[in-house]
Design a protein around this motif. Structure first.
Motif: not given
Length: 327
Positions: A126-127, A145-147, A151-152, A176-177
């Motif tokens: 993610x990072x 870019x950081x998300x 939004x994942x 979101x799972x």
């Protein structure tokens, strides 16, 4: 209350009898700890370490990762076989006598370790930490870019105890799972999918896919070109299930084409992973040496004791494996 009282009474009576011998097949260190701790929990229990079988007729329980050839044939009074791992795919179930219960290890420490590994892997992807590690090796100051986690979309293949534990741990970050399994499950805050007919829908919007499936004939090779093609372009994967879930050549091709953006792999078809394997040197693959989780001797001894107590009391056995599904 009456049923519980009856169970406790039966268990008390059972534990006053000399229990059958427990045979451990595996790490001598684990065997030493079990030989020390199990008799403290079940008075009169004797623990033997393979190959010191002694009188085969006295063996009532076997705990093993894999089975020495012909072992089970020589144990006429065996009451159950316990896998010392979370699954049983490493055991040759074809040599297990018909009707012999096979149990899998349900060790809280094993689930905790897997949850930590998955959470660490998801957060790393993610990072974009794989990107920063590669950039640091080149001496480059390279921003990405950081998300936001919201939004994942993170999806877990396998919604058994390990899968649900991982999803629960990821929830506080705001991802979101989604979860997928052969049979229908329900979890608060998780979009659940079931069966082959819903697999493509499950995959269609994932940013990170985690495989925690048991290895069965149906799941062998599930991480293949078709599955990768159903993911959004650039998605990442984590495989902490079994090495045979992954078609290695398909992953390398998907990475080359950009269909898969990164992978974290803990399990492999051949272990240890050969030193000349391309996974070691691939810039988008992070390899760990099958360390996502492990059965810890101290905590797992309590699981073994629980199974023996249940058997002696005539109660349902914990972790009983369905021979049809093999989990």
């Amino acid at each position: 209350m009456m049923v519980r009282a009856l169970f406790l009474s039966l268990a008390t009576v059972a534990l006053t009898m000399t229990p059958p011998v427990f045979l451990h097949v595996g790490s001598p260190e684990r065997g030493r700890i079990w030989a020390e701790r199990l008799p403290q929990m079940i008075p009169g229990l004797e623990v033997r370490q393979w190959p010191d079988v002694g009188d085969p007729g006295e063996i009532g329980y076997v705990g093993a990762w894999t089975l020495p050839e012909g072992l089970l044939d020589g144990l006429p009074n065996l009451r159950f076989l316990l896998s010392v791992g979370a699954g049983v795919d490493q055991l040759d179930l074809s040599v297990v006598p018909d009707g012999l219960p096979v149990l899998r290890m349900i060790d809280p420490a094993l689930a905790e370790g897997m949850t930590e590994y998955v959470a660490a892997g998801v957060l790393s992807l993610h990072r974009d930490l794989h990107h920063y590690r590669a950039a640091a090796a080149r001496g480059e100051w390279a921003h990405r870019p950081q998300v936001r986690a919201a939004d994942r979309r993170v999806g877990v293949l396998g919604m058994g105890r390990l899968g649900q534990s991982a999803l629960t741990a990821l929830a506080p970050f705001g991802f979101r799972l989604s979860g997928w399994a052969r049979s229908r499950h329900a979890m608060p805050g998780v979009d659940c999918f079931a069966g082959q007919e819903e697999l493509a829908t499950f995959l269609s919007d994932l940013d990170i896919l985690v495989c925690l499936l048991p290895l069965t004939p149906e799941t062998r090779g599930i991480l293949n070109a078709d599955l990768f093609g159903a993911l959004p372009r650039g998605a990442a994967i984590i495989n902490a299930g079994r090495g045979a879930h992954l078609v290695e050549g398909d992953l390398l091709a998907a990475l080359e084409e950009g269909q898969i953006g990164a992978a974290i792999l803990d399990v492999f078809e051949n272990e240890p992973l050969p030193a000349d394997h391309p996974f070691w040197r691939h810039p988008a693959i992070e390899v760990t040496p099958h360390i996502a989780s492990a059965t810890l001797p101290a905590s797992s001894a309590m699981v073994v004791a629980e199974a023996i107590r249940a058997d002696l009391a005539g109660a349902p056995l914990p972790g009983l494996v369905d021979p049809k599904t093999q989990y």
